[in-house]
Design an enzyme around this catalytic site. Sequence first.
Site, PDB file in Angstrom:
ATOM      1  N   HIS A 187       0.547  83.477   3.333  1.00  0.00           N
ATOM      2  CA  HIS A 187       0.943  84.448   2.380  1.00  0.00           C
ATOM      3  C   HIS A 187      -0.519  85.153   1.740  1.00  0.00           C
ATOM      4  O   HIS A 187      -0.503  86.202   1.371  1.00  0.00           O
ATOM      5  CB  HIS A 187       1.977  84.082   1.421  1.00  0.00           C
ATOM      6  N   ARG A 294       5.959  90.854  20.773  1.00  0.00           N
ATOM      7  CA  ARG A 294       6.310  89.353  21.432  1.00  0.00           C
ATOM      8  C   ARG A 294       7.488  88.669  21.015  1.00  0.00           C
ATOM      9  O   ARG A 294       7.554  87.945  20.076  1.00  0.00           O
ATOM     10  CB  ARG A 294       4.966  88.585  21.155  1.00  0.00           C
ATOM     11  N   GLU A 428      -0.611  92.003  34.455  1.00  0.00           N
ATOM     12  CA  GLU A 428      -1.367  90.847  34.097  1.00  0.00           C
ATOM     13  C   GLU A 428      -1.471  89.726  35.291  1.00  0.00           C
ATOM     14  O   GLU A 428      -2.413  88.836  34.957  1.00  0.00           O
ATOM     15  CB  GLU A 428      -0.891  90.109  32.846  1.00  0.00           C
ATOM     16  N   ASN A 451      -5.399  89.632  28.464  1.00  0.00           N
ATOM     17  CA  ASN A 451      -5.646  88.416  27.821  1.00  0.00           C
ATOM     18  C   ASN A 451      -5.264  87.549  29.157  1.00  0.00           C
ATOM     19  O   ASN A 451      -6.044  86.702  29.276  1.00  0.00           O
ATOM     20  CB  ASN A 451      -4.663  88.185  26.964  1.00  0.00           C
ATOM     21  N   ASP A 452      -4.048  87.765  29.756  1.00  0.00           N
ATOM     22  CA  ASP A 452      -3.936  87.106  30.905  1.00  0.00           C
ATOM     23  C   ASP A 452      -4.636  87.535  32.444  1.00  0.00           C
ATOM     24  O   ASP A 452      -5.029  86.641  32.966  1.00  0.00           O
ATOM     25  CB  ASP A 452      -2.302  86.932  31.485  1.00  0.00           C
ATOM     26  N   ARG A 462      -7.632  80.783  29.567  1.00  0.00           N
ATOM     27  CA  ARG A 462      -8.133  81.765  28.349  1.00  0.00           C
ATOM     28  C   ARG A 462      -8.145  80.829  27.098  1.00  0.00           C
ATOM     29  O   ARG A 462      -8.631  81.137  26.292  1.00  0.00           O
ATOM     30  CB  ARG A 462      -6.934  82.849  28.035  1.00  0.00           C
ATOM     31  N   CYS A 499      -2.364  96.451  26.181  1.00  0.00           N
ATOM     32  CA  CYS A 499      -1.878  95.551  24.944  1.00  0.00           C
ATOM     33  C   CYS A 499      -2.746  94.171  24.854  1.00  0.00           C
ATOM     34  O   CYS A 499      -2.200  93.487  23.969  1.00  0.00           O
ATOM     35  CB  CYS A 499      -0.489  95.485  24.873  1.00  0.00           C
TER      36      CYS A 499
HETATM   37  C1  PEP Z   1      -1.816  89.677  27.620  1.00  0.00           C
HETATM   38  O1  PEP Z   1      -1.563  88.761  28.395  1.00  0.00           O
HETATM   39  O2  PEP Z   1      -2.670  90.351  27.679  1.00  0.00           O
HETATM   40  C2  PEP Z   1      -0.824  89.993  26.630  1.00  0.00           C
HETATM   41  C3  PEP Z   1      -0.797  90.975  25.692  1.00  0.00           C
HETATM   42  O3  PEP Z   1       0.189  89.010  26.430  1.00  0.00           O
HETATM   43  P1  PEP Z   1       0.138  87.457  25.913  1.00  0.00           P
HETATM   44  O4  PEP Z   1      -1.023  87.644  25.135  1.00  0.00           O
HETATM   45  O5  PEP Z   1       1.364  87.247  25.062  1.00  0.00           O
HETATM   46  O6  PEP Z   1       0.202  86.665  26.967  1.00  0.00           O
HETATM   47 MG    MG Z   2       0.000  87.808  28.773  1.00  0.00          MG
END
Ligand code: PEP
Ligand code: MG
Length: 570
Positions: A187, A294, A428, A451-452, A462, A499
């Site tokens: 918070h 998510r 991804e 990210n993946d 990662r 994303c």
């Molecule tokens: C990603 O993999 O880029 C993604 C947005 O999903 P997450 O980070 O939830 O795996």
């Molecule tokens: Mg992902």
Amino acid sequence: MKNKQIASKGIAIGKAFIYQDEGFDVPKNKTKDVKKEKEKLKDALKKSSDDIKKIKEKSEANLKQNADIFDAHLEMINDPELIKQTEAMIENETLAAETAYDKVADQYIEIFKNMDDPYFKERASDIKDIKNRVLAYLLGKTPKTNIKTAQEDTILIAKDLAPSDTATLDFDYVKGMITEMGGTTSHTAIMSRALNIPAIVGAKGLIEKIKSGDTIALDALNNNIIINPKQTELDKLKAQQKDWQTHLKTLNKYIDNPTKTKDDHQIPLFANIGNAEEAKNLKDVGAEGVGLFRTEFLFMQSAEAPDLKTQIKAYQTVFEAIQPVIIRTVDIGGDKDIPYLKLDKEENPFLGVRGIRLALQEKKLFKTQLKALLIAAKDQDDLRIMLPMVATINEIKKSKAILNEVKKALKKDKKAFQDNIKLGIMIEVPAAALNAFELAKHVDFFSIGTNDLIQYLFAADRTNENLSHLYEPYDPTLLSTISRIIQAGHQEDIPVGLCGEIASKLDLALILTGLGIDELSMSPTSILEIRKTLASLNITDLRTLAQAILKAKDAKDVKKLIKQFKDDNL
Ligand code: PEP
Ligand code: MG
């Protein structure tokens, strides 16, 4: 203090005010008069409720958007289960109200503390806050209602801060906040951002090193805390502070503008969210929609899967706050385990039953989520559902078949639902990236999950810090893969968004725009900066930059090109 994190950006200089949380030592009091103790409890709860209502009013004037925290506090105070358990303990164990309440509230605090989701974990401090207030009344003391109002610029430093502490502060004097505990969803962090007060959280060990009255330079631009800084350091920080304030003022102008380049190329900037509540403030930070919700966090918060009603409510909260919204179906597995599903232990969870693979195995769970989404969106213009971790066309076909089954059942039951559905997939997994031209024929949109994608492309976990040299978003191999995915989508006339975290990084956002991405979804605090920068650039120049970058030989070259571009154009 190596785990400290910036919760709210900025620079503040002031005298340290160390706020110590006075908990209560509650004696193990017994009672002979159960009725009287129950009355005492009722009275303390009523007084506490009245206090919170007053704090809420003050907070509404002060903070505007965060006063709903106190609705949650009121609910907690009046929680029938908590009251029932306390009363039962008073009766069965002939305990005094304060002793019983202390015990029951502690059990609740423990439950929240042990939750996996960081958001809920941090709600433990809300219950502690309430507990201290109720206990003060039960023990015949006056609850602390105010952190002493300072008369000079102050940096508030505490182990942890509860919402009612921050809500009653006098922000004419409190210029910054530092806590030893708490993550960026605590918070303190949420409020500090809402108030635009610089804050650093997780500064473990700081209180030991300082005393009240020390001068503190809180540099929440560079994640640095200086105790009793030298004049030269102060001068430097003050200059940086002035630049930062000017910068913020210029950003605010962009809150209500759609994102477009100087030559009118539009590229919406969406926000990534992890729970429904986060959607409520998005318009204030300039988000043009949600590009990734998510939903798995909703499934990680309790001891069992959320039922249909709970899910409908969560999705509606988001739809009512902002449009459009891309909702990703549960991406469980990998590093996101859910104990109640009792998933098999895997040697390589990131290469295991994750995302759509799990949803297709746990059909009941998947169907309930789809049903909830269809019902929740019944009054919306459209519904955008996104599948995570798709590797093959077969997974899309199977998902569509399940979606059709859900629709059919809803029709049969004569339930109102949204039929205008856009079904998209995350790209991804390298197989999906390579087969993007085919996959595009089967879906309504793509969103690239870097990210993946980076971890699978370079075979570099990662979460493994030792492989960060391989986890390189500027690598031309990644950027040309992204370019190809965009082309694949556009060949079939479907939009391609992105994303992953790289969308939040200004330099990469510029490159991605040049590569032709249709939408970027990012952490909400990055939106205005990127919008402002794009407004001063031409899409034609960004496209030229992107073409040059695709020919670069390595990440270093890419970084050189983007630096040169910024020097020439900004
Ligand atoms: C990603 O993999 O880029 C993604 C947005 O999903 P997450 O980070 O939830 O795996
Ligand atoms: Mg992902």
